[in-house]
Structure formats: structure tokens, C-alpha cells
Design a protein around this motif. Structure first.
Motif, mmCIF file in Angstrom:
data_model
loop_
_atom_site.group_PDB
_atom_site.id
_atom_site.type_symbol
_atom_site.label_atom_id
_atom_site.label_comp_id
_atom_site.label_asym_id
_atom_site.label_seq_id
_atom_site.Cartn_x
_atom_site.Cartn_y
_atom_site.Cartn_z
ATOM 1 N N SER A 146 0.812 -1.217 0.000
ATOM 2 C CA SER A 146 0.000 0.000 0.000
ATOM 3 C C SER A 146 0.847 1.270 0.000
ATOM 4 N N VAL A 147 2.045 1.223 0.565
ATOM 5 C CA VAL A 147 2.910 2.404 0.566
ATOM 6 C C VAL A 147 3.310 2.760 -0.868
ATOM 7 N N ALA A 169 -4.383 6.276 2.273
ATOM 8 C CA ALA A 169 -3.587 6.717 3.437
ATOM 9 C C ALA A 169 -4.385 6.576 4.720
ATOM 10 N N LYS A 170 -5.659 6.951 4.662
ATOM 11 C CA LYS A 170 -6.513 6.811 5.843
ATOM 12 C C LYS A 170 -6.719 5.350 6.210
ATOM 13 N N SER A 171 -6.901 4.500 5.205
ATOM 14 C CA SER A 171 -7.184 3.086 5.496
ATOM 15 C C SER A 171 -5.993 2.361 6.104
ATOM 16 N N VAL A 172 -4.777 2.809 5.778
ATOM 17 C CA VAL A 172 -3.583 2.165 6.349
ATOM 18 C C VAL A 172 -2.983 2.990 7.488
ATOM 19 N N HIS A 173 -3.692 4.063 7.864
ATOM 20 C CA HIS A 173 -3.292 4.913 8.996
ATOM 21 C C HIS A 173 -1.904 5.524 8.810
ATOM 22 N N ASP A 174 -1.633 5.996 7.579
ATOM 23 C CA ASP A 174 -0.367 6.681 7.298
ATOM 24 C C ASP A 174 -0.613 8.186 7.399
ATOM 25 N N SER A 218 -8.319 16.003 -12.806
ATOM 26 C CA SER A 218 -7.684 14.678 -12.808
ATOM 27 C C SER A 218 -6.756 14.516 -11.614
ATOM 28 N N ALA A 219 -6.053 15.580 -11.268
ATOM 29 C CA ALA A 219 -5.177 15.531 -10.090
ATOM 30 C C ALA A 219 -5.986 15.202 -8.846
ATOM 31 N N LEU A 220 -7.132 15.835 -8.713
ATOM 32 C CA LEU A 220 -7.982 15.589 -7.542
ATOM 33 C C LEU A 220 -8.444 14.140 -7.465
ATOM 34 N N VAL A 221 -8.725 13.527 -8.600
ATOM 35 C CA VAL A 221 -9.150 12.117 -8.611
ATOM 36 C C VAL A 221 -8.058 11.242 -7.988
ATOM 37 N N TYR A 222 -6.812 11.440 -8.410
ATOM 38 C CA TYR A 222 -5.724 10.597 -7.902
ATOM 39 C C TYR A 222 -5.345 10.958 -6.472
ATOM 40 N N TYR A 223 -5.388 12.239 -6.146
ATOM 41 C CA TYR A 223 -5.144 12.612 -4.754
ATOM 42 C C TYR A 223 -6.202 11.988 -3.843
ATOM 43 N N ASP A 224 -7.439 11.975 -4.303
ATOM 44 C CA ASP A 224 -8.516 11.388 -3.499
ATOM 45 C C ASP A 224 -8.297 9.892 -3.282
ATOM 46 N N HIS A 225 -7.867 9.185 -4.322
ATOM 47 C CA HIS A 225 -7.547 7.750 -4.158
ATOM 48 C C HIS A 225 -6.434 7.571 -3.125
ATOM 49 N N GLY A 226 -5.409 8.408 -3.253
ATOM 50 C CA GLY A 226 -4.291 8.328 -2.308
ATOM 51 C C GLY A 226 -4.711 8.658 -0.890
ATOM 52 N N LEU A 227 -5.565 9.669 -0.747
ATOM 53 C CA LEU A 227 -6.034 10.052 0.583
ATOM 54 C C LEU A 227 -6.842 8.929 1.226
ATOM 55 N N SER A 228 -7.711 8.314 0.462
ATOM 56 C CA SER A 228 -8.505 7.188 0.988
ATOM 57 C C SER A 228 -7.604 6.047 1.444
#
Length: 125
Positions: free
Chosen positions: A33-34, A67-72, A55-65
Motif C-alpha cells: 500500500s505504501v 492513506a486513511k485506510s492504512v493509517h499513514d 484529474s489531479a484531484l481524482v488521484y489525490y482522493d484515491h491516495g487520501l482514501s
């Protein structure tokens, strides 16, 4: 020379996006996941530099989700700031303020005074 910069930059950004999409696929297969997180952020950054903010927001949103799920919390903070900056660039002030406030709270939790101040400064802009 000046006219060559944009096509060269675009090729670089396109290559960055292509390679990192492959990395996301491969990283998912091995549950890394990292690596996925870093690649989502890099793709978002590439779209940002190419001025494709939606498009940037789409990928940032995936990354943010992710990051939250793995508690990073470190990457969550980084990506939250990127989202805020993107909304700011799009002149969507209210969304930008919301994400700067989130980034400020995450920075405080991490004890990162530099990013905390940066977030507070952007809110005041």
C-alpha cells in the motif's frame, strides 16, 4: 528553445503517469500500500503540473482514501495539503479552506510546526 519546454514537460508527465499506473497495479498484487500511495500522489502531482486539476484531484482522493485506510498520517497530511493547493489553484476557495484546516489539524497531530504554519497561512490568504 522556449517552445520545446512544454512538449518535453508533457512527455515527462505522460511517462510519469503511465509508469505509476503500472506500479499501482503491481503494488496491489503484492499488497504494497505504501508504493500504491506514493504512486497515486505522483500521478496527482503530474496532472497538477500539467494543469489538469480535476484529474489531479481524482488521484489525490484515491491516495487520501488509501492513506486513511492504512493509517499513514504523514502521507495523509501531504495529500491533504496537495488537495487544498489544487482547490486553491482552481479558485475554489471554500474547498481549499476546508482542506487546509484538515491539513493544519494533521500537522498539529504530527508535531510538524512548519506544515501547520503553512496551512494556517494559506487559510488566511
Amino acid at each position: 528553445m522556449k517552445f520545446l519546454i512544454r512538449p518535453v514537460l508533457q512527455r515527462f508527465l505522460d511517462t510519469t503517469i503511465f509508469i505509476n499506473k503500472q506500479i499501482i497495479t503491481e503494488a496491489a498484487l503484492i499488497n504494497d500500500s505504501v508504493m500504491q500511495l506514493e504512486s497515486y500522489k505522483l500521478i496527482g502531482d503530474a496532472f497538477w503540473w500539467g494543469r489538469s486539476y480535476d484529474s489531479a484531484l481524482v488521484y489525490y482522493d484515491h491516495g487520501l482514501s488509501l492513506a486513511k485506510s492504512v493509517h499513514d498520517i504523514n502521507l495523509e497530511n501531504e495529500i491533504t495539503l496537495e488537495i487544498a493547493n489544487t482547490y486553491r489553484r482552481m479558485k475554489r476557495r471554500q474547498e481549499a479552506i476546508t482542506f487546509y484546516q484538515k491539513a493544519e489539524k494533521l500537522s498539529r497531530l504530527r508535531g510538524d510546526q512548519k506544515k501547520e504554519v503553512k496551512s494556517l497561512t494559506r487559510i488566511a490568504d
